[in-house]
Scaffold this active site. Structure first.
Site, PDB file in Angstrom:
ATOM      1  N   ASP A 151     -13.991 -41.620 -28.440  1.00 34.22           N
ATOM      2  CA  ASP A 151     -14.046 -41.940 -27.013  1.00 34.22           C
ATOM      3  C   ASP A 151     -13.953 -43.453 -26.858  1.00 34.22           C
ATOM      4  O   ASP A 151     -14.701 -44.195 -27.514  1.00 34.22           O
ATOM      5  CB  ASP A 151     -15.351 -41.442 -26.400  1.00 34.22           C
ATOM      6  CG  ASP A 151     -15.433 -39.919 -26.366  1.00 34.22           C
ATOM      7  OD1 ASP A 151     -14.446 -39.261 -26.772  1.00 34.22           O
ATOM      8  OD2 ASP A 151     -16.472 -39.388 -25.936  1.00 34.22           O
ATOM      9  N   ASP A 203     -14.183 -28.894 -18.226  1.00 31.19           N
ATOM     10  CA  ASP A 203     -15.542 -29.342 -18.530  1.00 31.19           C
ATOM     11  C   ASP A 203     -16.513 -28.596 -17.627  1.00 31.19           C
ATOM     12  O   ASP A 203     -16.422 -28.687 -16.395  1.00 31.19           O
ATOM     13  CB  ASP A 203     -15.647 -30.851 -18.301  1.00 31.19           C
ATOM     14  CG  ASP A 203     -14.580 -31.620 -19.074  1.00 31.19           C
ATOM     15  OD1 ASP A 203     -14.312 -31.226 -20.222  1.00 31.19           O
ATOM     16  OD2 ASP A 203     -14.020 -32.594 -18.533  1.00 31.19           O
TER      17      ASP A 203
END
Length: 239
Positions: A8, A130
């Site tokens: 990330d 998500d």
């Protein structure tokens, strides 16, 4: 089953968030390209990269860095975060990135997403959903969508979607263990998809649980970064 380390990126650095909370960020002081090369040398073939700056702003931010990661590591890289324009998708796919993840766009514009899948292929366009409980979250998990994930997935599958990256937000970045029921429910409902499981991996037993469930791949970030999961433990899944 395959294992995908996760990188990330925020402000050009390797970071991890807890439950997607941008204020609960941990910096690892590691160059993303160097980390990707480390994973390649450790035997991994795949890498999941998220442009957190782009996820937050809705516009690609770290494109050059991500292309460098793909080219210099030699890994099959899939990237997500803020992707919604065809030219941005094409840029990645034409510059060494293996696949791109459609998140907020897939939720808000499934019809347009289906056209992109038809153009670039279901093996190059992943749908990234998500979930926080039953809620679908978008825009870097900051906003709740009104659509039900089951209805959305049905529509996207009809439009050609083959691969889904499903993140359990409640466990992401927490090293709390994966929810077997979470992924079992998805696979029971949609047994023919290629499912990448993301969120909560804390060690080798979580990998074994997901393998038994029959997920296509497992994405793990923090467990690898913090040594909770050792690369040498994963030999049977590295390809």
């Amino acid at each position: 089953m395959i294992i995908l380390p996760a990188i990330d990126i925020m402000d050009g650095e390797v970071v991890r968030l807890e439950k997607g909370n941008f204020s609960r960020r941990k910096n690892y002081g590691t160059d993303p390209v160097s980390l990707a090369k480390f994973y390649k040398n450790a035997g991994f073939s795949y890498l999941h990269v998220v442009d957190l700056d782009a996820a937050k702003t809705g516009q690609p931010v770290n494109q050059s860095l991500i292309v460098d990661i793909a080219r210099e590591s030699g890994l099959f890289v899939d990237v997500g975060g803020g992707l919604k324009e065809e030219e941005d998708i094409a840029f990645y796919l034409e510059n060494g990135v293996f696949a791109v993840n459609m998140g907020s766009l897939a939720v808000k514009e499934p019809g347009r997403t289906a056209k992109l899948i038809q153009k670039f292929g279901g093996d190059r366009i992943y749908v990234s959903l998500d979930l926080l409980g039953e809620d679908v979250r978008i825009h870097g998990w900051q906003e709740k969508a009104t659509v039900k994930w089951q209805d959305l997935m049905k529509k996207l599958i009809k439009g050609g979607a083959e691969t889904f990256v499903m993140t359990d937000i409640s466990r992401d970045g927490m090293l709390s263990g994966v929810s077997e029921d979470f992924y079992k429910r998805i696979l029971n409902t949609f047994p023919d998809i290629r499912l990448f499981a993301s969120g909560g991996v804390s060690g080798l037993e979580d990998i074994r649980v997901l393998d038994r469930l029959g997920v296509y791949g497992v994405i793990t970030g923090k467990a690898l970064l913090e040594g909770k999961l050792k690369t040498e433990e994963l030999a049977e899944w590295l390809c």
